[in-house]
Design an enzyme around this catalytic site. Structure first.
Site, mmCIF file in Angstrom:
data_model
loop_
_atom_site.group_PDB
_atom_site.id
_atom_site.type_symbol
_atom_site.label_atom_id
_atom_site.label_comp_id
_atom_site.label_asym_id
_atom_site.label_seq_id
_atom_site.Cartn_x
_atom_site.Cartn_y
_atom_site.Cartn_z
ATOM 1 N N GLU A 187 70.668 59.103 -14.125
ATOM 2 C CA GLU A 187 70.660 59.842 -15.405
ATOM 3 C C GLU A 187 69.218 60.103 -15.859
ATOM 4 O O GLU A 187 68.849 59.869 -17.017
ATOM 5 C CB GLU A 187 71.403 59.044 -16.473
ATOM 6 C CG GLU A 187 72.890 58.941 -16.266
ATOM 7 C CD GLU A 187 73.607 58.499 -17.540
ATOM 8 O OE1 GLU A 187 73.092 57.586 -18.213
ATOM 9 O OE2 GLU A 187 74.666 59.071 -17.865
ATOM 10 N N GLU A 265 80.682 58.931 -12.886
ATOM 11 C CA GLU A 265 80.969 57.795 -13.772
ATOM 12 C C GLU A 265 82.057 58.206 -14.756
ATOM 13 O O GLU A 265 81.769 58.773 -15.815
ATOM 14 C CB GLU A 265 79.712 57.346 -14.523
ATOM 15 C CG GLU A 265 78.636 56.756 -13.669
ATOM 16 C CD GLU A 265 77.474 56.222 -14.483
ATOM 17 O OE1 GLU A 265 77.681 55.943 -15.679
ATOM 18 O OE2 GLU A 265 76.361 56.107 -13.938
HETATM 19 C C1 LIG Z 1 75.271 53.090 -25.024
HETATM 20 C C2 LIG Z 1 74.897 53.969 -23.888
HETATM 21 C C3 LIG Z 1 74.157 53.208 -22.841
HETATM 22 C C4 LIG Z 1 73.717 54.160 -21.763
HETATM 23 N N1 LIG Z 1 74.575 53.997 -20.570
HETATM 24 C C5 LIG Z 1 75.492 54.878 -20.178
HETATM 25 S S1 LIG Z 1 75.898 56.144 -20.992
HETATM 26 N N2 LIG Z 1 75.999 54.728 -18.942
HETATM 27 C C6 LIG Z 1 75.572 55.600 -17.859
HETATM 28 C C7 LIG Z 1 74.733 54.795 -16.892
HETATM 29 O O1 LIG Z 1 74.423 55.579 -15.750
HETATM 30 C C8 LIG Z 1 75.458 53.547 -16.443
HETATM 31 O O2 LIG Z 1 74.571 52.786 -15.652
HETATM 32 C C9 LIG Z 1 75.922 52.723 -17.650
HETATM 33 O O3 LIG Z 1 74.820 52.281 -18.372
HETATM 34 C C10 LIG Z 1 76.813 53.600 -18.533
HETATM 35 C C11 LIG Z 1 77.395 52.835 -19.691
HETATM 36 O O4 LIG Z 1 78.142 51.750 -19.191
#
Ligand SMILES: CCCCNC(=S)N1C[C@H](O)[C@@H](O)[C@@H](O)[C@H]1CO
Length: 598
Positions: A187, A265
């Site tokens: 991301e 995801e």
């Molecule tokens: C509160 C949002 C935290 C950011 N993480 C997000 S959107 N996510 C996308 C990320 O790629 C994954 O590793 C996980 O961290 C997942 C949430 O479980």
């Protein structure tokens, strides 16, 4: 009405032993994007992954096999996981791949569970893991600019990946392993830096150390695609059940106008912060979203399928106006609970993933030797609908709903007991429409309930359509084998014939495909139908080779014959009228009483 001329194949017996062996050789293993048909191809065959995330670093090594087994039995065909840099390089130049850090052992366990692998080595992984997987010792250079082309940061990244990536190289799918794709960064578009030089550096490093063939991809939320995607890396997205699937997949299409839709995801639950309520996602929402994506033909990874635990000090944290440390439990309200329990959400998702029709293979192993012929049966008429039983691949006989309830078998300790289960069609009229299929109860051998069954939905039509099954009947065999066997051959039409009727004299029961089209079931032995209608358009023109494949489930005569007739036989006198009587004790074997055919 097309004239029906007999399609005479060579007058003599059509040897069924012609078969093209298309076994995928080690050097033809491939996992690629089919840009023309917007899908993946695995060994040249259309493929869609239904994957789940499981983080080996959140599960004790001794439990890896259990969790992976449960994922496989849920119908998944792939597992996705990160590699946390800080878990393996505790100090600069000090590496640890032992015990619960033995990445290769985990890859091997995934292989044993028959799961392909989608690997996400970072270097940043997020994942609610300590510093998103980056080692804290990077901060000893206080001005280091993490996740950028900062030379100090890249030097550490290069050093780490030059250790890690050569370890996984042999595990790439085209090298004989199970890794089908690898994600670059994580991301990145959600990170403020938006440093394209950094992403290009990573992509170049991955290519240099992993070669050109492996599919490299990126994953971003809808807002992150601009800075997270990169030419040469397949762009994928992530979103949960409450998000707008159509809108987000349309965004993916802006970056990947062709190729498969991929949600890397799909959130089955969510993370927890100390001091806040436990997060949950409803089964209805999660299953509906998965169903909608699968209907589009998308490949999906469910994040998380098993969350596990942030043991020790490994939890990460978020900041949303204030500091939010993540809890020790990473249960995530995932289909497999933190403690490894299967949940209603898992069964609901399995129902979405599972197949409705065709064949299922149930497999277990004899935990003790069976020297004397011993009764094998399924209580409460629990075979829905026909079971072909094998021990170490040797056909033992058939069990049939309402008709044949038991057979006798022997086997050595550790022998494989296979039950190929055929769904003969669900009730379309009558008192009970909930005509569940499969083995509705665990079979009993003698006085012992056989447990620990592995269950494999068999995508037989894909196998037939895209790949000739191996020739199982060799000329050299002393006798014709019995039990489920594929036969396949080719033939050409001698003239401009029309519709025709396939006749299989002497064959018993099975399924037949012509040019990959599933023509249907034949049951020559039982009748009254003896021929199958073959519409002319199914057949290739004169001079082209047609392919016929048969799955004979029981017995084929020593000189198997295939004929195409110019008229159907639907009222065979060969069959006998069966009157089935179920004795009061439905467990006893009520052989059907045979009356003379009319
Ligand atoms: C509160 C949002 C935290 C950011 N993480 C997000 S959107 N996510 C996308 C990320 O790629 C994954 O590793 C996980 O961290 C997942 C949430 O479980």
């Amino acid at each position: 009405m097309a004239l029906r001329k007999p399609l005479c194949l060579p007058s003599l017996l059509l040897l069924l032993l012609l078969l093209l062996l298309l076994l995928p050789q080690a050097d033809t293993r491939s996992f690629v994007v089919d840009w023309n048909q917007d899908r993946f191809l695995l060994d040249g065959v259309p493929f869609r992954y239904v994957s789940g995330s499981l983080h080996y670093f959140r599960v004790p090594r001794v439990l890896w096999a259990d969790r992976l087994f449960k994922m496989r039995m849920s119908g998944l065909n792939a597992v996705q996981f990160y590699v946390p840099w800080n878990y393996h390089e505790p100090e600069p130049g000090v590496y640890n791949f032992n015990g619960s850090r033995d990445l290769i052992a985990f890859l091997n366990e995934a292989s044993i569970a028959n799961l392909l692998v989608i690997l996400r080595p970072g270097p940043y992984i997020c994942a609610e893991w300590e510093m998103g997987g980056l080692p804290a010792w990077l901060l000893r250079k206080p001005n280091v600019r993490l996740r950028t082309s900062d030379p100090d940061f890249l030097a550490a990244v290069d050093s780490w990946f030059k250790v890690l990536l050569p370890k996984i190289y042999p595990w790439l799918y085209h090298n004989g392993g199970n890794i089908i794709s690898i994600q670059v960064e994580n991301e990145y578009g959600s990170y403020r830096a938006c440093d394209i030089s950094y992403m290009r550096h990573l992509a170049g490093l991955f290519r240099a150390l992993l070669g050109e063939e492996i599919l490299l991809f990126t994953t971003d939320g809808p807002e992150g695609l601009k800075c997270g995607s990169l030419e040469g890396l397949y762009t994928t997205v992530d979103f949960g059940p409450a998000d707008n699937m159509t809108k987000i997949f349309a965004l993916q299409r802006e970056y990947e106008p062709h190729g498969p839709l991929v949600n890397s995801e799909y959130y089955t639950g969510w993370l927890d912060y100390w001091g806040q309520n436990h997060s949950t996602r409803s089964i209805t929402d999660v299953t509906r979203g998965l169903e909608n994506m699968l209907k589009l033909g998308a490949s999906v990874n469910m994040y998380m399928f098993h969350g596990g635990t942030n043991f020790g000090y490994w939890n990460g944290a978020d900041e949303k106006g204030h500091f939010l440390p993540i809890t020790t439990s990473y249960d995530y309200d995932a289909p497999i609970s933190e403690a490894g329990d299967v949940t209603p959400k898992l069964f609901a998702l399995r129902n979405v993933i599972s197949q409705d029709r065709g064949f299922m293979l149930y497999r277990t192993y004899l935990m003790y030797p069976v020297f004397e012929p011993t009764q094998f049966w399924v209580p409460n008429n629990g075979v829905h609908d026909r079971a072909y039983v094998m021990v170490d691949g040797v056909f033992q006989g058939v069990l049939e709903r309402n008709m044949k309830h038991k057979l006798f078998l022997t086997g050595k300790m550790g022998a494989t007991v296979d039950v190929l289960l055929e769904n003969m069609g669900r009730l379309s009229f009558g008192s009970n429409y909930s005509d569940f299929k499969g083995l509705l109860e665990p079979p009993i051998l003698g006085q012992t309930i056989l447990t620990h069954w592995l269950m494999f939905p068999l995508e037989v039509d894909k196998l037939v359509k895209w790949w000739f099954p191996p020739q199982l009947l060799k000329n050299s065999r002393p006798q014709i084998p019995s039990g489920p066997i594929f036969y396949s051959t080719t033939f050409s039409i001698l003239d401009s014939g029309g519709d025709t009727f396939l006749f299989l004299p002497g064959w018993t029961k099975g399924q037949v495909w012509i040019n990959g089209f599933n023509l249907g079931r034949y049951w020559t032995k039982r009748g009254p139908q003896q021929t199958l209608y073959v519409p002319r358009p199914l057949l290739f023109p004169t001079g082209s080779l047609n392919k016929i494949t048969l799955l004979e489930l029981e017995n084929v005569p020593p000189q198997p014959e295939i004929q195409f007739l110019d008229s159907p036989i639907l009222n065979s006198t060969l069959h006998k009228t069966y009157i089935y009587s179920l004795s009061a004790d439905t467990q006893s074997d009520s052989e059907p009483m045979e009356l003379s055919g009319h």
